[in-house]
Design a protein around this motif. Sequence first.
Motif, PDB file in Angstrom:
ATOM      1  N   MET A   1     -14.298  -6.326  15.306  1.00  0.00           N
ATOM      2  CA  MET A   1     -12.916  -5.883  15.170  1.00  0.00           C
ATOM      3  C   MET A   1     -12.909  -4.419  14.764  1.00  0.00           C
ATOM      4  SD  MET A   1      -9.761  -7.889  14.031  1.00  0.00           S
ATOM      5  CE  MET A   1      -8.656  -7.810  15.262  1.00  0.00           C
ATOM      6  N   PHE A   2     -11.893  -3.955  14.089  1.00  0.00           N
ATOM      7  CA  PHE A   2     -11.753  -2.544  13.741  1.00  0.00           C
ATOM      8  C   PHE A   2     -12.656  -2.177  12.574  1.00  0.00           C
ATOM      9  CE2 PHE A   2      -7.544  -3.866  15.422  1.00  0.00           C
ATOM     10  CZ  PHE A   2      -7.650  -3.192  16.631  1.00  0.00           C
ATOM     11  N   GLN A   3     -13.405  -1.083  12.754  1.00  0.00           N
ATOM     12  CA  GLN A   3     -14.326  -0.626  11.710  1.00  0.00           C
ATOM     13  C   GLN A   3     -13.946   0.733  11.136  1.00  0.00           C
ATOM     14  OE1 GLN A   3     -16.816  -2.559  10.362  1.00  0.00           O
ATOM     15  NE2 GLN A   3     -15.646  -4.027  11.580  1.00  0.00           N
ATOM     16  N   ARG A   4     -13.193   1.524  11.889  1.00  0.00           N
ATOM     17  CA  ARG A   4     -12.794   2.859  11.442  1.00  0.00           C
ATOM     18  C   ARG A   4     -11.314   3.036  11.779  1.00  0.00           C
ATOM     19  NH1 ARG A   4     -17.027   5.652   9.788  1.00  0.00           N
ATOM     20  NH2 ARG A   4     -16.362   7.764  10.253  1.00  0.00           N
ATOM     21  N   ILE A   5     -10.505   3.052  10.739  1.00  0.00           N
ATOM     22  CA  ILE A   5      -9.053   3.098  10.895  1.00  0.00           C
ATOM     23  C   ILE A   5      -8.530   4.448  10.405  1.00  0.00           C
ATOM     24  CG2 ILE A   5      -6.857   2.064  10.224  1.00  0.00           C
ATOM     25  CD1 ILE A   5      -8.444  -0.568   9.726  1.00  0.00           C
ATOM     26  N   LEU A   6      -7.817   5.141  11.266  1.00  0.00           N
ATOM     27  CA  LEU A   6      -7.138   6.373  10.880  1.00  0.00           C
ATOM     28  C   LEU A   6      -5.681   6.026  10.637  1.00  0.00           C
ATOM     29  CD1 LEU A   6      -7.470   9.596  10.793  1.00  0.00           C
ATOM     30  CD2 LEU A   6      -6.214   9.501  12.942  1.00  0.00           C
ATOM     31  N   ARG A  27      -9.271  -4.392   4.666  1.00  0.00           N
ATOM     32  CA  ARG A  27      -9.836  -5.433   3.797  1.00  0.00           C
ATOM     33  C   ARG A  27     -10.327  -6.620   4.615  1.00  0.00           C
ATOM     34  NH1 ARG A  27      -5.992  -7.123  -0.644  1.00  0.00           N
ATOM     35  NH2 ARG A  27      -7.749  -8.436  -1.135  1.00  0.00           N
ATOM     36  N   LEU A  28      -9.609  -6.963   5.676  1.00  0.00           N
ATOM     37  CA  LEU A  28     -10.004  -8.096   6.514  1.00  0.00           C
ATOM     38  C   LEU A  28     -11.307  -7.834   7.270  1.00  0.00           C
ATOM     39  CD1 LEU A  28      -6.585  -9.146   8.076  1.00  0.00           C
ATOM     40  CD2 LEU A  28      -7.949 -10.446   6.432  1.00  0.00           C
ATOM     41  N   THR A  29     -11.522  -6.577   7.659  1.00  0.00           N
ATOM     42  CA  THR A  29     -12.666  -6.259   8.504  1.00  0.00           C
ATOM     43  C   THR A  29     -13.712  -5.386   7.817  1.00  0.00           C
ATOM     44  OG1 THR A  29     -11.582  -4.291   9.411  1.00  0.00           O
ATOM     45  CG2 THR A  29     -11.218  -6.377  10.571  1.00  0.00           C
ATOM     46  N   ASP A  30     -13.496  -5.093   6.525  1.00  0.00           N
ATOM     47  CA  ASP A  30     -14.374  -4.209   5.763  1.00  0.00           C
ATOM     48  C   ASP A  30     -14.486  -2.846   6.446  1.00  0.00           C
ATOM     49  OD1 ASP A  30     -15.906  -3.628   3.505  1.00  0.00           O
ATOM     50  OD2 ASP A  30     -17.767  -4.024   4.591  1.00  0.00           O
ATOM     51  N   HIS A  69      -7.299   2.632  -2.510  1.00  0.00           N
ATOM     52  CA  HIS A  69      -8.358   2.378  -3.500  1.00  0.00           C
ATOM     53  C   HIS A  69      -7.972   1.221  -4.421  1.00  0.00           C
ATOM     54  CE1 HIS A  69     -10.016   6.712  -2.922  1.00  0.00           C
ATOM     55  NE2 HIS A  69     -10.480   5.877  -2.011  1.00  0.00           N
ATOM     56  N   ASP A  70      -6.676   1.098  -4.754  1.00  0.00           N
ATOM     57  CA  ASP A  70      -6.214  -0.031  -5.577  1.00  0.00           C
ATOM     58  C   ASP A  70      -6.464  -1.372  -4.889  1.00  0.00           C
ATOM     59  OD1 ASP A  70      -5.395   1.682  -7.575  1.00  0.00           O
ATOM     60  OD2 ASP A  70      -3.242   1.519  -7.115  1.00  0.00           O
ATOM     61  N   LYS A  71      -6.505  -1.376  -3.564  1.00  0.00           N
ATOM     62  CA  LYS A  71      -6.783  -2.596  -2.795  1.00  0.00           C
ATOM     63  C   LYS A  71      -8.270  -2.800  -2.571  1.00  0.00           C
ATOM     64  CE  LYS A  71      -2.542  -2.894  -0.136  1.00  0.00           C
ATOM     65  NZ  LYS A  71      -2.046  -3.619   0.999  1.00  0.00           N
ATOM     66  N   GLY A  72      -9.094  -1.863  -3.071  1.00  0.00           N
ATOM     67  CA  GLY A  72     -10.535  -1.970  -2.888  1.00  0.00           C
ATOM     68  C   GLY A  72     -11.012  -1.507  -1.525  1.00  0.00           C
ATOM     69  N   VAL A  73     -10.222  -0.670  -0.858  1.00  0.00           N
ATOM     70  CA  VAL A  73     -10.551  -0.193   0.484  1.00  0.00           C
ATOM     71  C   VAL A  73     -11.326   1.119   0.386  1.00  0.00           C
ATOM     72  CG1 VAL A  73      -9.540   0.671   2.637  1.00  0.00           C
ATOM     73  CG2 VAL A  73      -8.538  -1.315   1.497  1.00  0.00           C
ATOM     74  N   LYS A  74     -12.384   1.231   1.187  1.00  0.00           N
ATOM     75  CA  LYS A  74     -13.136   2.484   1.287  1.00  0.00           C
ATOM     76  C   LYS A  74     -12.296   3.462   2.088  1.00  0.00           C
ATOM     77  CE  LYS A  74     -16.215   0.165   3.310  1.00  0.00           C
ATOM     78  NZ  LYS A  74     -17.248  -0.456   4.078  1.00  0.00           N
TER      79      LYS A  74
END
Length: 143
Positions: A1-6, A27-30, A69-74
């Motif tokens: 699935m999606f790995q790099r989201i702009l 978060r779903l796809t790291d 970042h609050d959601k734990g997303v890189k």
Amino acid sequence: MFQRILVAVDPGPTRLSAVRLAGDLARLTDAQVRVLHVAASTATLAAVVPLEDDAQAKAVIDEALAALHDKGVKADAALVHGLTTQIATAISEAAVEFGADLIVLSPHHRGSIEALFNPRVSDAVAHASRAAVLLAPEDGTDA
């Protein structure tokens, strides 16, 4: 699935739903997320006039990064400058540079006459980009 989201954000309130949607998908796809803000200027016959200053642009980016970042997303961010007529191109180029496989934006609704003379950024990005483009709903809830 999606790995790099702009996720492209602007100063308008609809940016919150775009950031939230990008964060949920990441978060779903790291996935890695890059927040992009194009600090727009307009050109007159005599000068180029910024529509926002760098402090305002940085605040838009900082808010989006904090929510992710609050959601734990890189996530990281990029700020670019461009004329209002170059925003879609700047987003498309940033997506290529980042290697984005998904671009998330907020739609800006215009009447059919206004859209004829001033196309929506989301439409232009969808036509110019090779990545998938997802328009976030304008539901008004916070990121």
